[in-house]
Write a protein that holds these residues in place. Structure first.
Motif, PDB file in Angstrom:
ATOM      1  N   CYS A 103      35.368  26.762  57.588  1.00 25.82           N
ATOM      2  CA  CYS A 103      34.698  27.755  56.753  1.00 25.82           C
ATOM      3  C   CYS A 103      35.550  28.991  56.477  1.00 25.82           C
ATOM      4  N   GLU A 123      30.683  29.777  50.228  1.00 20.41           N
ATOM      5  CA  GLU A 123      29.661  28.769  50.520  1.00 20.41           C
ATOM      6  C   GLU A 123      29.315  28.681  52.008  1.00 20.41           C
ATOM      7  N   ALA A 124      30.153  29.248  52.873  1.00 18.61           N
ATOM      8  CA  ALA A 124      29.898  29.210  54.315  1.00 18.61           C
ATOM      9  C   ALA A 124      29.145  30.434  54.812  1.00 18.61           C
ATOM     10  N   LYS A 142      35.148  34.355  55.650  1.00 17.07           N
ATOM     11  CA  LYS A 142      34.554  33.038  55.436  1.00 17.07           C
ATOM     12  C   LYS A 142      34.517  32.733  53.939  1.00 17.07           C
ATOM     13  N   LYS A 143      34.535  31.451  53.620  1.00 13.20           N
ATOM     14  CA  LYS A 143      34.376  31.020  52.232  1.00 13.20           C
ATOM     15  C   LYS A 143      32.961  31.395  51.787  1.00 13.20           C
TER      16      LYS A 143
END
Length: 157
Positions: free
Chosen positions: A121, A145-146, A142-143
């Motif tokens: 992530c 989407e994470a 963090k990304k």
């Protein structure tokens, strides 16, 4: 994933200037009159082993903080290979300061390498590092989407 690495609890950063068990030698007679074996059986392991690390997590990022007193940002190499983050340093003190023969001298050399496996992530393109007042900080965002989304209410239609 709440932790980045499993670190043994027995790692510590020792006082690198502690020579309380090493005798102070002031005269040549002191060296000749002392038992040399007692000098060589002294515990010489007083330097740093591995710096201590704190790892924290927020909804947006992980942060690694490493205690590195006496080191500056130019002393570090921080590398990322796939999901493995490596932090290393190697410092040497120039021993050619004095051409005189010495009776007592401590070599100035230290190095360490710490590695961390990053969770998937982490957005590896946005990792940032700073070094300030003896603490190396590495921000691992963090990304999108994470990132944990806040709870929301869903209407029933």
């Amino acid at each position: 994933m709440s932790t980045l690495v499993n670190v043994p609890k027995n790692r510590n950063l020792a006082n690198s200037n502690s020579n309380q068990n090493f005798p102070m030698l002031t005269r040549l007679e002191d060296i000749i009159n002392r038992e040399l074996p007692s000098i060589f059986t002294t515990d010489f392991n007083t330097g740093p082993t591995l710096p201590k690390v704190n790892i924290s997590e927020t909804t947006d990022a992980f942060t690694i903080e490493m205690a590195v007193p006496g080191l500056k940002k130019s002393d570090f190499n921080i590398d990322l290979d796939h999901r493995t983050l490596s932090i290393s340093t190697e410092t040497r003190e120039d021993s050619q300061k004095s051409k005189a023969a010495y009776i007592y001298n401590e070599f100035e050399y230290s190095s360490f390498r710490r590695t961390f496996t990053l969770p998937e992530c982490v957005n590896d393109k946005k990792i940032k590092a700073t070094c300030n007042e003896g603490v190396l900080s590495i921000l691992l965002p963090k990304k999108d989407e994470a990132k944990q989304k806040p709870p929301r209410r869903i209407k029933i239609s």
